[in-house]
Structure formats: C-alpha cells, structure tokens
Design a protein around this motif. Structure first.
Motif, PDB file in Angstrom:
ATOM      1  N   ARG A 265     -25.985  10.051   2.443  1.00  0.00           N
ATOM      2  CA  ARG A 265     -24.825   9.935   3.313  1.00  0.00           C
ATOM      3  C   ARG A 265     -23.575   9.779   2.463  1.00  0.00           C
ATOM      4  NH1 ARG A 265     -22.060   5.290   4.446  1.00  0.00           N
ATOM      5  NH2 ARG A 265     -22.855   3.293   3.651  1.00  0.00           N
ATOM      6  N   LEU A 266     -22.451  10.174   3.030  1.00  0.00           N
ATOM      7  CA  LEU A 266     -21.176  10.024   2.360  1.00  0.00           C
ATOM      8  C   LEU A 266     -20.505   8.728   2.808  1.00  0.00           C
ATOM      9  CD1 LEU A 266     -19.874  13.691   2.736  1.00  0.00           C
ATOM     10  CD2 LEU A 266     -20.680  12.599   0.640  1.00  0.00           C
ATOM     11  N   PRO A 267     -19.591   8.186   2.008  1.00  0.00           N
ATOM     12  CA  PRO A 267     -18.894   6.973   2.417  1.00  0.00           C
ATOM     13  C   PRO A 267     -17.968   7.234   3.598  1.00  0.00           C
ATOM     14  CG  PRO A 267     -17.901   7.872   0.439  1.00  0.00           C
ATOM     15  CD  PRO A 267     -19.155   8.661   0.681  1.00  0.00           C
ATOM     16  N   THR A 268     -17.672   6.204   4.335  1.00  0.00           N
ATOM     17  CA  THR A 268     -16.744   6.271   5.454  1.00  0.00           C
ATOM     18  C   THR A 268     -15.434   5.579   5.077  1.00  0.00           C
ATOM     19  OG1 THR A 268     -17.484   4.175   6.390  1.00  0.00           O
ATOM     20  CG2 THR A 268     -18.670   6.170   7.077  1.00  0.00           C
ATOM     21  N   LEU A 269     -14.426   5.773   5.908  1.00  0.00           N
ATOM     22  CA  LEU A 269     -13.169   5.055   5.700  1.00  0.00           C
ATOM     23  C   LEU A 269     -13.411   3.548   5.727  1.00  0.00           C
ATOM     24  CD1 LEU A 269     -10.789   7.202   7.921  1.00  0.00           C
ATOM     25  CD2 LEU A 269     -10.682   6.992   5.425  1.00  0.00           C
ATOM     26  N   ALA A 270     -14.283   3.106   6.599  1.00  0.00           N
ATOM     27  CA  ALA A 270     -14.601   1.679   6.663  1.00  0.00           C
ATOM     28  C   ALA A 270     -15.233   1.190   5.367  1.00  0.00           C
ATOM     29  CB  ALA A 270     -15.534   1.396   7.842  1.00  0.00           C
TER      30      ALA A 270
ATOM     31  N   ILE B 187       0.854  -1.190   0.000  1.00  0.00           N
ATOM     32  CA  ILE B 187       0.000   0.000   0.000  1.00  0.00           C
ATOM     33  C   ILE B 187       0.887   1.235   0.000  1.00  0.00           C
ATOM     34  CG2 ILE B 187      -1.772   1.304   1.236  1.00  0.00           C
ATOM     35  CD1 ILE B 187      -2.749  -1.325   2.405  1.00  0.00           C
ATOM     36  N   TYR B 188       0.808   1.985  -1.081  1.00  0.00           N
ATOM     37  CA  TYR B 188       1.528   3.254  -1.178  1.00  0.00           C
ATOM     38  C   TYR B 188       0.626   4.343  -0.611  1.00  0.00           C
ATOM     39  CZ  TYR B 188       4.379   0.501  -4.354  1.00  0.00           C
ATOM     40  OH  TYR B 188       5.175  -0.479  -4.896  1.00  0.00           O
ATOM     41  N   GLY B 189       1.198   5.219   0.212  1.00  0.00           N
ATOM     42  CA  GLY B 189       0.371   6.145   0.967  1.00  0.00           C
ATOM     43  C   GLY B 189      -0.243   5.444   2.159  1.00  0.00           C
ATOM     44  N   GLY B 190       0.464   4.438   2.678  1.00  0.00           N
ATOM     45  CA  GLY B 190      -0.074   3.592   3.735  1.00  0.00           C
ATOM     46  C   GLY B 190      -0.192   4.253   5.083  1.00  0.00           C
ATOM     47  N   GLY B 191       0.393   5.455   5.242  1.00  0.00           N
ATOM     48  CA  GLY B 191       0.249   6.168   6.493  1.00  0.00           C
ATOM     49  C   GLY B 191      -0.883   7.164   6.491  1.00  0.00           C
ATOM     50  N   GLY B 192      -1.548   7.328   5.348  1.00  0.00           N
ATOM     51  CA  GLY B 192      -2.631   8.291   5.221  1.00  0.00           C
ATOM     52  C   GLY B 192      -3.952   7.761   5.733  1.00  0.00           C
ATOM     53  N   ALA B 193      -4.977   8.584   5.644  1.00  0.00           N
ATOM     54  CA  ALA B 193      -6.281   8.204   6.183  1.00  0.00           C
ATOM     55  C   ALA B 193      -6.845   6.978   5.462  1.00  0.00           C
ATOM     56  CB  ALA B 193      -7.249   9.387   6.073  1.00  0.00           C
TER      57      ALA B 193
ATOM     58  N   ASP C 143      -1.179  -0.304  15.201  1.00  0.00           N
ATOM     59  CA  ASP C 143      -2.559  -0.805  15.249  1.00  0.00           C
ATOM     60  C   ASP C 143      -2.646  -2.216  14.692  1.00  0.00           C
ATOM     61  OD1 ASP C 143      -3.390   1.596  16.318  1.00  0.00           O
ATOM     62  OD2 ASP C 143      -4.164   2.395  14.424  1.00  0.00           O
ATOM     63  N   ILE C 144      -1.959  -2.445  13.585  1.00  0.00           N
ATOM     64  CA  ILE C 144      -2.006  -3.758  12.944  1.00  0.00           C
ATOM     65  C   ILE C 144      -1.350  -4.814  13.823  1.00  0.00           C
ATOM     66  CG2 ILE C 144      -1.120  -5.104  10.993  1.00  0.00           C
ATOM     67  CD1 ILE C 144      -1.519  -2.601   9.259  1.00  0.00           C
TER      68      ILE C 144
ATOM     69  N   ALA D 127      -6.451   2.977   6.676  1.00  0.00           N
ATOM     70  CA  ALA D 127      -7.684   2.222   6.911  1.00  0.00           C
ATOM     71  C   ALA D 127      -7.687   0.921   6.119  1.00  0.00           C
ATOM     72  CB  ALA D 127      -8.894   3.072   6.539  1.00  0.00           C
ATOM     73  N   VAL D 128      -7.249   1.005   4.871  1.00  0.00           N
ATOM     74  CA  VAL D 128      -7.198  -0.198   4.035  1.00  0.00           C
ATOM     75  C   VAL D 128      -6.161  -1.179   4.577  1.00  0.00           C
ATOM     76  CG1 VAL D 128      -6.658  -1.089   1.736  1.00  0.00           C
ATOM     77  CG2 VAL D 128      -8.023   0.998   1.976  1.00  0.00           C
ATOM     78  N   ALA D 129      -5.004  -0.671   4.989  1.00  0.00           N
ATOM     79  CA  ALA D 129      -3.957  -1.546   5.531  1.00  0.00           C
ATOM     80  C   ALA D 129      -4.467  -2.329   6.735  1.00  0.00           C
ATOM     81  CB  ALA D 129      -2.739  -0.718   5.916  1.00  0.00           C
TER      82      ALA D 129
END
Length: 269
Positions: A233-238, A13-19, A51-52, A23-25
């Motif tokens: 409604r808007l999508p969430t990170l989840a 995951i590139y950009g793995g520290g972002g929001a 977290d992981i 979340a995807v990681a």
C-alpha cells in the motif's frame, strides 16, 4: 500532562494550501499548535484555515512566495514578532518537474528545474526560520523528499538528483543547527495515494507516465507503485501528517539528521 503533541508550539508551514501542507496544518492545529500557513494562493490557504477554525484550532494565513528570500524573511520576522518565537517549520512547497524523459530527450532546463527549485526554497525558508528558533525552546525544521533519492530507474534524472539533494541538505543542516537546539528531519513518502484527489500537483507529474503506460493515474498508483512496497500500500495524507506531528513534538526529541521512510517499505535504508 496534556496529551496534545504540539501544545503551545508555533508552527510555520510553507505550501500550507497544498495537499500535504494542508493535511499537516490540520493535524498540527489539532495537536495544539498555533499554525501559520503560507503559500501562493489565498483561496487555497483560506480553505485550510476554515477547516482548522471549524475544528477549534488556531491559524493565520499569509500569501508568501517561498522563492523570494526577502518575502520569506519578512513573514518569518512577523510570525516571530506576533508569536514570540517559531518552534516548528515545514517546507511543503511544490516544484513542477519532469518524470519519464530519458537523458537523450531531456533539456538542461528540465533537468535543473527541480534541483534549483526545491533546494532554493529549502535554503530560503530554513535560513529565515532558524533565526527565530532554538535556545531554551527546541526548534524543528521538517522537509519532504521522495523515493527518487534512492531509486536507480530511468527517466527521473532531475527528480532523483533533487530528492537526494534535499536529503543531503537536511543532513548537513542538522549538524550545523544542532548546537542551537534545532533538529532537522526529512520525511520521505512514496506517492501519496489520496493526494491527487486532494488537488496535488502530482496529478500533472504522473500524467505522462500514466499515459505512456496506457493507464489512468489511479491505475498507475495501484498497479505500478503500491505493489512494489512491502506493505502493498502507498502512504496516505494522514500517514504523512501524523508522522510530521510526532517528529515535530518533543517525543521525537532525540531524532535529527535522518530520513523517516514512509514509502510503505519500497525502500529500506
């Protein structure tokens, strides 16, 4: 049969520290993947990794400039050497860009920044990981787009063109990589409602539009965006992360070359 979507998969995951990337990681790791997160800021990567690890997942971090072809290739080679292969890659790299400036006031540099930035990093990361994917093991490349790819509204000229370009890039790349057993998909979320609170750069992107409307960013998301969706409604990170995990899994094995619309129904293809 395991119920984990990504068991024994290796995901970069590139950009793995972002929001969104973070979340995807977290969800990829929960679903059994060995996750390799890359980004520009070690502290942000470490926060996701903690977290992981705390949840029992497998994760490795690396500081990588996703705009540097040689750095990305070295990292992809190292991941493949360590893990044996790459099964999934997500590009969640952010590029700061203008939204809200009309053509008359928009500079060429501002117009080109998202077009050059987003497409450059997509090309670099896709080329690097594709060499280590496919064959006997299905590969998946996931990219992120925005509703601007379809919207015809003022003030998003560079943003809209870059979003459309990302979707075209993924569609054409899917045709090229399909014979190698690699799927390419684009996820198109609307503004992710909880991303700003998670530290997303979209706080700075939305700030000018919110100020012009005399609203806070939260009010802009609530009033101007979510009410324009079918689901109100808007999508969430989840939402984004769970969808990414499904698309990366073999259960979505018949899907490639298409856009998955997570706008809550703001745009229906």
């Amino acid at each position: 049969m395991s119920g984990l979507l990504l068991e024994n998969k290796n995901a970069v995951i590139y950009g793995g520290g972002g929001a969104i990337g973070g979340a995807v990681a977290r969800v990829f790791a929960r679903e059994g993947a060995r996750v390799f997160i890359a980004g520009r800021t070690q502290a942000k990567l470490d926060a996701v990794a903690r977290d992981i690890t705390a949840a029992g997942g497998k994760v490795e971090t690396a500081v990588v400039d996703a705009f540097d072809p040689e750095a990305v290739e070295r990292h992809a080679d190292a991941v493949a050497a360590t893990a044996g292969h790459i099964d999934v890659a997500l590009n969640a790299v952010s590029v700061m860009h203008d939204q809200g400036t009309p053509l008359a006031d928009l500079s060429l540099e501002e117009f080109m920044r998202p077009i050059d930035g987003f497409l450059r990093t997509l090309f670099i990361t896709s080329k690097a990981v594709a060499r280590h994917m496919g064959g006997d093991r299905p590969g998946v490349i996931l990219n992120l787009s925005e509703p601007g790819a379809k919207l015809a509204v003022e003030g998003i000229l560079g943003h809209g063109v870059s979003a459309a370009g990302k979707e075209a890039f993924s569609r054409v790349l899917a045709a090229e990589l399909a014979p190698s057993n690699i799927r390419v998909l684009t996820i198109r979320p609307h503004a992710v409602v909880d991303a700003v609170a998670a530290g997303s750069y979209t706080k700075d992107v939305f700030a000018p539009s919110a100020k012009a409307a005399g609203q806070s960013i939260e009010e802009l998301l609530d009033d101007a965006m979510q009410h324009g969706t079918l689901l109100k409604r808007l999508p969430t990170l989840a939402d984004v992360a769970e969808t990414a995990a499904f698309l990366a899994s073999d259960r979505a094995g018949a899907m490639t070359g298409t856009v998955v619309n997570l706008t809550g129904g703001a745009l229906v293809d």
